[in-house]
Every structure is written in structure tokens, then in C-alpha cells.
Design an enzyme around this catalytic site. Structure first.
Site, PDB file in Angstrom:
ATOM      1  N   MET A   1     -28.173  -3.677  -1.712  1.00  0.00           N
ATOM      2  CA  MET A   1     -27.931  -5.052  -2.083  1.00  0.00           C
ATOM      3  C   MET A   1     -26.446  -5.191  -2.443  1.00  0.00           C
ATOM      4  O   MET A   1     -26.024  -4.738  -3.498  1.00  0.00           O
ATOM      5  CB  MET A   1     -28.820  -5.422  -3.261  1.00  0.00           C
ATOM      6  N   PRO A   2     -25.660  -5.816  -1.585  1.00  0.00           N
ATOM      7  CA  PRO A   2     -24.236  -6.004  -1.889  1.00  0.00           C
ATOM      8  C   PRO A   2     -24.017  -6.993  -3.032  1.00  0.00           C
ATOM      9  O   PRO A   2     -24.709  -8.001  -3.147  1.00  0.00           O
ATOM     10  CB  PRO A   2     -23.662  -6.570  -0.591  1.00  0.00           C
ATOM     11  N   PHE A   3     -23.050  -6.663  -3.869  1.00  0.00           N
ATOM     12  CA  PHE A   3     -22.588  -7.557  -4.929  1.00  0.00           C
ATOM     13  C   PHE A   3     -21.087  -7.702  -4.740  1.00  0.00           C
ATOM     14  O   PHE A   3     -20.356  -6.720  -4.819  1.00  0.00           O
ATOM     15  CB  PHE A   3     -22.899  -6.984  -6.313  1.00  0.00           C
TER      16      PHE A   3
ATOM     17  N   HIS B   1     -25.251 -10.883  -3.056  1.00  0.00           N
ATOM     18  CA  HIS B   1     -24.858 -11.701  -4.211  1.00  0.00           C
ATOM     19  C   HIS B   1     -23.342 -11.806  -4.252  1.00  0.00           C
ATOM     20  O   HIS B   1     -22.640 -10.803  -4.110  1.00  0.00           O
ATOM     21  CB  HIS B   1     -25.370 -11.076  -5.511  1.00  0.00           C
TER      22      HIS B   1
END
Length: 72
Positions: free
Chosen positions: A1-3, A41
Site C-alpha cells: 500500500m503506497p503512502f 494514499h
């Protein structure tokens, strides 16, 4: 999940520009990293000129001296 965190000076960044920025960055992450955009995100932090330094000076002071953040 990239932030992804984006720090920008607080200037001329209205809702439409923010939305465009969010869409484009999400597209890049989806294309380049093959990530699900629903799990990506992105946070935009707007920073006041007095709180951003460049070359040992506050950006607010540099702007008073004619410095511009606009693309030439």
C-alpha cells in the site's frame, strides 16, 4: 500500500489543482508500480512561506527580494 506525502508552499493550490495532482500521482503509481489506486494514499501538506527555508533564508523573505516559485 503506497503512502505518498507531498509538501508544497501554500500558494495558488485550489481544490481543482489538488484534485488534478492527486489523480496524476495516483495514475503514475498505478502505471509504474502496478499498484491498486484504491490502496494508494496521498497526503498534501501546505507549508507557509515563513516555515520553508531555501539557501538559509525563509521563502517569505526571498519572495520579498523578488524570488519566484513560478516556472519560467
Amino acid at each position: 500500500m503506497p503512502f505518498i506525502k507531498i509538501d508544497v508552499l501554500r500558494e495558488d493550490l485550489n481544490r481543482e489543482k489538488k484534485q488534478q495532482l492527486l489523480r496524476k500521482i495516483s495514475e503514475v503509481v498505478t502505471t509504474v508500480l502496478n499498484k491498486d489506486p484504491h490502496l494508494t494514499h496521498i497526503v498534501i501538506n501546505e507549508i507557509e512561506d515563513d516555515n520553508w527555508g531555501y539557501a538559509g533564508e525563509q521563502v517569505s523573505v526571498l519572495k520579498e527580494q523578488g524570488f519566484s516559485t513560478e516556472k519560467k
